[in-house]
Motif scaffolding. Structure first.
Motif, PDB file in Angstrom:
ATOM      1  N   ARG A 294      37.073  16.610   0.920  1.00  0.00           N
ATOM      2  CA  ARG A 294      38.058  17.696   0.777  1.00  0.00           C
ATOM      3  C   ARG A 294      37.472  19.045   1.195  1.00  0.00           C
ATOM      4  O   ARG A 294      38.173  19.885   1.770  1.00  0.00           O
ATOM      5  N   LEU A 295      36.180  19.251   0.922  1.00  0.00           N
ATOM      6  CA  LEU A 295      35.554  20.504   1.367  1.00  0.00           C
ATOM      7  C   LEU A 295      35.515  20.583   2.891  1.00  0.00           C
ATOM      8  O   LEU A 295      35.730  21.648   3.471  1.00  0.00           O
ATOM      9  N   CYS A 296      35.253  19.448   3.532  1.00  0.00           N
ATOM     10  CA  CYS A 296      35.243  19.426   5.002  1.00  0.00           C
ATOM     11  C   CYS A 296      36.636  19.757   5.548  1.00  0.00           C
ATOM     12  O   CYS A 296      36.768  20.480   6.548  1.00  0.00           O
ATOM     13  N   LYS A 297      37.676  19.230   4.909  1.00  0.00           N
ATOM     14  CA  LYS A 297      39.044  19.536   5.345  1.00  0.00           C
ATOM     15  C   LYS A 297      39.350  21.014   5.166  1.00  0.00           C
ATOM     16  O   LYS A 297      39.999  21.638   6.009  1.00  0.00           O
ATOM     17  N   LEU A 298      38.889  21.568   4.039  1.00  0.00           N
ATOM     18  CA  LEU A 298      39.118  22.991   3.781  1.00  0.00           C
ATOM     19  C   LEU A 298      38.399  23.860   4.811  1.00  0.00           C
ATOM     20  O   LEU A 298      38.949  24.833   5.321  1.00  0.00           O
ATOM     21  N   ALA A 299      37.157  23.501   5.101  1.00  0.00           N
ATOM     22  CA  ALA A 299      36.343  24.296   6.029  1.00  0.00           C
ATOM     23  C   ALA A 299      36.927  24.298   7.434  1.00  0.00           C
ATOM     24  O   ALA A 299      36.804  25.276   8.167  1.00  0.00           O
ATOM     25  N   THR A 300      37.578  23.188   7.807  1.00  0.00           N
ATOM     26  CA  THR A 300      38.050  23.041   9.192  1.00  0.00           C
ATOM     27  C   THR A 300      39.558  23.208   9.331  1.00  0.00           C
ATOM     28  O   THR A 300      40.096  23.031  10.410  1.00  0.00           O
TER      29      THR A 300
ATOM     30  N   VAL B   8      34.396  30.999   3.403  1.00  0.00           N
ATOM     31  CA  VAL B   8      33.044  31.487   3.099  1.00  0.00           C
ATOM     32  C   VAL B   8      32.472  30.724   1.913  1.00  0.00           C
ATOM     33  O   VAL B   8      31.330  30.246   1.942  1.00  0.00           O
ATOM     34  N   GLU B   9      33.282  30.594   0.842  1.00  0.00           N
ATOM     35  CA  GLU B   9      32.798  29.921  -0.374  1.00  0.00           C
ATOM     36  C   GLU B   9      32.529  28.444  -0.104  1.00  0.00           C
ATOM     37  O   GLU B   9      31.539  27.882  -0.571  1.00  0.00           O
ATOM     38  N   VAL B  10      33.422  27.810   0.640  1.00  0.00           N
ATOM     39  CA  VAL B  10      33.281  26.374   0.929  1.00  0.00           C
ATOM     40  C   VAL B  10      32.024  26.131   1.768  1.00  0.00           C
ATOM     41  O   VAL B  10      31.231  25.226   1.483  1.00  0.00           O
ATOM     42  N   LEU B  11      31.829  26.936   2.817  1.00  0.00           N
ATOM     43  CA  LEU B  11      30.650  26.770   3.674  1.00  0.00           C
ATOM     44  C   LEU B  11      29.370  27.013   2.883  1.00  0.00           C
ATOM     45  O   LEU B  11      28.361  26.350   3.106  1.00  0.00           O
TER      46      LEU B  11
ATOM     47  N   ARG C 193      19.848  15.699   0.714  1.00  0.00           N
ATOM     48  CA  ARG C 193      20.210  16.171   2.048  1.00  0.00           C
ATOM     49  C   ARG C 193      20.748  15.055   2.941  1.00  0.00           C
ATOM     50  O   ARG C 193      21.759  15.226   3.611  1.00  0.00           O
ATOM     51  N   ASN C 194      20.071  13.924   2.982  1.00  0.00           N
ATOM     52  CA  ASN C 194      20.485  12.849   3.889  1.00  0.00           C
ATOM     53  C   ASN C 194      21.847  12.286   3.515  1.00  0.00           C
ATOM     54  O   ASN C 194      22.661  11.970   4.390  1.00  0.00           O
ATOM     55  N   GLN C 195      22.112  12.185   2.218  1.00  0.00           N
ATOM     56  CA  GLN C 195      23.430  11.716   1.763  1.00  0.00           C
ATOM     57  C   GLN C 195      24.522  12.690   2.187  1.00  0.00           C
ATOM     58  O   GLN C 195      25.586  12.283   2.678  1.00  0.00           O
ATOM     59  N   VAL C 196      24.248  13.999   2.019  1.00  0.00           N
ATOM     60  CA  VAL C 196      25.228  15.028   2.404  1.00  0.00           C
ATOM     61  C   VAL C 196      25.438  15.001   3.913  1.00  0.00           C
ATOM     62  O   VAL C 196      26.580  15.067   4.400  1.00  0.00           O
ATOM     63  N   HIS C 197      24.345  14.894   4.675  1.00  0.00           N
ATOM     64  CA  HIS C 197      24.423  14.847   6.141  1.00  0.00           C
ATOM     65  C   HIS C 197      25.337  13.707   6.603  1.00  0.00           C
ATOM     66  O   HIS C 197      26.182  13.883   7.493  1.00  0.00           O
ATOM     67  N   LYS C 198      25.149  12.568   6.006  1.00  0.00           N
ATOM     68  CA  LYS C 198      25.929  11.390   6.387  1.00  0.00           C
ATOM     69  C   LYS C 198      27.424  11.641   6.169  1.00  0.00           C
ATOM     70  O   LYS C 198      28.264  11.308   7.012  1.00  0.00           O
ATOM     71  N   MET C 199      27.744  12.275   5.038  1.00  0.00           N
ATOM     72  CA  MET C 199      29.153  12.537   4.718  1.00  0.00           C
ATOM     73  C   MET C 199      29.743  13.609   5.633  1.00  0.00           C
ATOM     74  O   MET C 199      30.883  13.487   6.098  1.00  0.00           O
ATOM     75  N   LEU C 200      28.976  14.672   5.908  1.00  0.00           N
ATOM     76  CA  LEU C 200      29.492  15.741   6.780  1.00  0.00           C
ATOM     77  C   LEU C 200      29.754  15.218   8.186  1.00  0.00           C
ATOM     78  O   LEU C 200      30.718  15.637   8.846  1.00  0.00           O
ATOM     79  N   ALA C 201      28.902  14.293   8.641  1.00  0.00           N
ATOM     80  CA  ALA C 201      29.113  13.683   9.962  1.00  0.00           C
ATOM     81  C   ALA C 201      30.360  12.806   9.936  1.00  0.00           C
ATOM     82  O   ALA C 201      31.222  12.900  10.819  1.00  0.00           O
TER      83      ALA C 201
END
Length: 774
Positions: free
Chosen positions: A284-290, A365-368, A380-388
């Motif tokens: 949901r944060l990725c959707k908000l950011a984009t 700004v807050e989401v990023l 970090r690696n878990q977050v990276h995988k999800m953001l990708a």
């Protein structure tokens, strides 16, 4: 007590003033000691009314007493609400004056109404009223009127703004802080609750544990997109390590000692894990950011946008207006409210486009920021995988031209030319946060190639094939369905705006950092050539030599980027020589390097390493040609210049002053000595250091300092938790050789020509002997 006070009321005017002071003193004392009155409402009503006008209390104690009497358990709170509204109107005027009169501090301004309200127990009374439903023993829970809750929260926030100490006293009540989160489930009171929580958490001494919030997962999943974005403002306080902004300035000694004391994960790290365990949170944060924003047009847009920046000193004003827009809409379902409620609202259509854009930017700004902090954490690696997976990078790429770096707010606009840390508008904060996210995303991670599109990935492959070198593994493994689409990838778009940025722009630092992070890690010839073909080296040299830039931060970021771009790349040195084509230009370049070696030492390290590599490739005609022509390589090839760098690198740091920012000076000095050791010239360099000490008339100081630094290096880098691959990757020297060289230098045999101790005369041995002892 009442009789005693009453006798003072019948005295002279002077006595009456003493009585006013006496009441205030007794109330203040009871707050501190817990003895005497528990609140001002216990005083006789007649006394309060009689003293009201002389004391300028504006009827607040009397209204508070009526509020108290009408808010007992099981009473009709509608009467209490009438009194609360009367109080609210007085207090809100003060709060509004505070946020509009040039943001005066509490010390510079006096706000008697909020002070009187708190003094006579108003804050405690409102907390009691709000929390009453949680304290009742009845099976059927009390349901409080939404408007009453909203007014209670607003009054509390006004008191926090205007009266020093109120926020801290609320922050000390953990039961109340956790209770506030439960109020966020109600959309009608969400904004007031979120704002108050944000204020309280900002002063709370001990970071709140998110796992202690009742049903946090359900709470977050119940938020619509706008609420979730607003909630990120609260989350940012709970997942950031204290003083994260000044992390580079803390000494490594202090940080290492703190790590020893706090071996277990910090509260911020525990909170990060808690968030990652909430289903769908990152998606949901990725959707908000984009999420896209409708494009504005018109000649007056720029001026309109600037007017909003001037007016919106406090985000609450905008939030309140946007909430009004939301409330006018009636979405058919909670999910539809995510995207369509604001779009369909009549008021929404009446709001200027610039205001809607600023609103969206503020939330992004807050989401990023939250995503950036999670990217830098232990997961970090878990977050990276999800953001990708959730296509954050392609989404940001699609927003780049229309929202992130819009032409009509380009860098010739006046809003951001003030300083490196300028955050004078939401748009500037947004751009900086975007660049920080790119830096965190690319830094030493194979997912960095998601910043390119398919055509650009093919270009990298072609560069490798032409140079007859294998493609890097990370490039081969990149999932092409997750990369940027469109004509340009995100990295190429960033380079385009970077080259347009004016000399005094505060964005230069962040842009250079973001591009440099793409190059960090094991050196990739293809990555370097990709950027060289787009004119990056010439742009950097222009900024260092010709632009008139004086900011040390910006210059350091360009030195570091230049080092990564040129390292081991003969084509880059050839381009350098073509640009720096006069003695005057070369001297200007050297002056910038020498003016602050802490800032430029990574570039010096790159040149020294590259020279060493090229000197072993003498069979290559192209390499020999550049070696003979390049003024920079010729300068560093002279031993006296390398020794000069070495003297200064060791002299500008010591164990007590080592930080994350300047420890690189120690590693650069080690690189110079490791390369000397490879060529059996280590004794020559150590003897030169000894001669320098005697020439400067401080025998023992330089070498003893270096000895202490290397002892610290062993403790720091040989720690089992320390990741040392970055030293190996950046230098292409095995870490085993780093360790071995340090051990040789620290050898205790005074007959060894490679041990520091053999170059320190006995009378000057072991200065600061006990400094590193436990």
């Amino acid at each position: 007590m009442a009789t005693l006070l009453g006798s003072e009321f019948s005295s002279s005017g002077r006595k009456r003033r003493n009585c006013n002071s006496n009441i205030v003193t007794k109330l203040t004392s009871s707050k501190i000691t817990g003895k005497g009155f528990s609140r001002g409402t216990e005083l006789p009503g007649g006394l309060l009314q009689e003293r009201d006008k002389p004391a300028k209390w504006h009827g607040i104690p009397d209204l508070l007493q009526k509020l108290h009497e009408s808010s007992h358990p099981n009473s009709d709170l509608s009467h209490a609400h009438v009194f609360l509204k009367s109080l609210s109107s007085q207090l809100s005027m003060e709060a509004m004056s505070f946020v509009t009169e040039d943001r005066k501090t509490a010390q510079e301004s006096t706000f008697p109404n909020t002070y009187t309200f708190d003094l006579f127990g108003g804050v405690d009374l409102l907390v009691e009223i709000l929390m009453r439903p949680t304290l009742t023993m009845q099976k059927k829970k009390l349901k409080m009127n939404d408007e009453l809750v909203k007014d209670c929260l607003s009054v509390l926030y006004n008191c926090c703004i205007c009266t020093e100490g109120v926020t801290k006293s609320l922050a000390m009540r953990d039961d109340f802080v956790l209770f506030l989160f439960t109020l966020m489930t109600n959309k009608k009171t969400f904004l007031q609750t979120a704002t108050l929580i944000e204020d309280i958490l900002g002063v709370k001494k001990e970071m709140i544990q998110l796992e202690g919030i009742p049903n946090l997962s359900g709470l977050v999943q119940s938020f619509d997109q706008q609420q979730l974005a607003n909630f990120c403002r609260i989350l940012s306080v709970t997942i950031s390590e204290p003083d994260v902004g000044n992390d580079d300035k803390h000494t490594l000694l202090a940080k290492n000692a703190q790590q020893k004391r706090n071996a277990s994960p910090s509260r911020a790290e525990v909170n990060q894990v808690t968030l990652l365990n909430i289903p769908g949170f990152i998606e949901r944060l990725c959707k908000l950011a984009t999420r896209k924003v409708s494009e504005a047009t018109g000649a007056n847009f720029l001026q309109e946008l600037e007017d909003w920046y001037t007016w919106l000193d406090n985000a609450l004003v905008l939030d309140a207006l946007m909430q009004m827009a939301t409330e006018e809409a009636e979405p058919s379902s909670p999910e539809s409210s995510d995207e369509s409620s604001l779009a369909t609202s009549p008021l929404r259509h009446r709001l200027p486009q610039s205001m809607k854009t600023v609103h969206e930017i503020m939330y992004k700004v807050e989401v990023l920021y939250v995503l950036c902090v999670l990217l830098m954490g232990r997961q970090r690696n878990q977050v990276h995988k999800m953001l990708a997976e959730f296509r954050l990078i392609p989404g940001l790429n699609n927003l780049f031209d229309k929202l992130i770096w819009r032409k009509y707010t380009a860098s010739n606009h006046v809003v951001h030319g003030q300083n490196e840390n300028c955050d004078c508008s939401p748009e500037i904060s947004f751009k900086i946060q975007f660049l920080r996210l790119l830096q965190s995303f690319s830094d030493h991670h194979e997912n960095k190639y998601l910043l390119l599109n398919n055509q650009e990935l093919n270009e990298l492959s072609a560069i490798s094939m032409k140079a007859n070198i294998p493609e890097v593994e990370a490039l081969v493994n990149t999932d092409r369905s997750l990369v940027c689409d469109g004509k340009k990838g995100l990295l190429t778009r960033l380079l385009t705006v970077m080259k347009r940025e004016p000399p005094d722009s505060s964005f230069r630092f962040w842009q250079a950092r973001a591009v440099e992070s793409f190059l960090r890690g094991a050196t990739s010839y293809a990555d370097q050539m990709f950027l060289l073909k787009r004119g990056l080296l010439e742009h950097i040299l222009f900024c260092i030599i010709d632009s008139g830039c004086t900011s040390r931060d910006v210059l350091q970021s360009y030195f570091d980027l230049l080092g990564e771009l040129m390292k081991f790349n003969i084509d880059a040195f050839k381009r350098f020589n073509k640009y720096v084509n006069t003695p005057e230009k070369f001297q200007a370049f050297l002056t910038q390097i020498n003016s602050s070696l802490v800032d430029s030492n990574m570039l010096v390290r790159c040149i020294v390493l590259s020279l060493d590599r090229f000197e072993s490739q003498t069979e290559d005609v192209k390499v020999m040609e550049v070696l003979s022509e390049c003024c920079l390589l010729s300068y560093v090839a002279r031993v006296e210049n390398r020794l000069s760098f070495l003297f200064r690198l060791i002299n500008i740091i010591n164990v007590q002053t080592l930080t994350q920012e300047n420890v690189s000076c120690l590693n650069t000095s080690l690189v110079i000595l490791m390369l000397a050791r490879r060529k059996a010239k280590l004794p020559f360099y150590l003897n030169a250091l000894r001669e320098k000490e005697y020439t400067e008339k401080y025998p023992g100081c330089l070498l003893n300092n270096f000895h202490n630094l290397l002892r610290f290096w062993q403790r720091h880098y040989l720690n089992k938790d320390k990741d040392s691959t970055c030293l190996e990757n950046s230098s292409c020297i095995p870490f085993s050789y780093w360790k071995e060289t340090v051990s040789v230098l620290l050898g205790s045999d005074r007959t060894s020509h490679c041990a520091i101790v053999s170059y320190i005369d006995e009378p000057f041995m072991d200065l600061d002997r006990d400094f590193l002892e436990d």
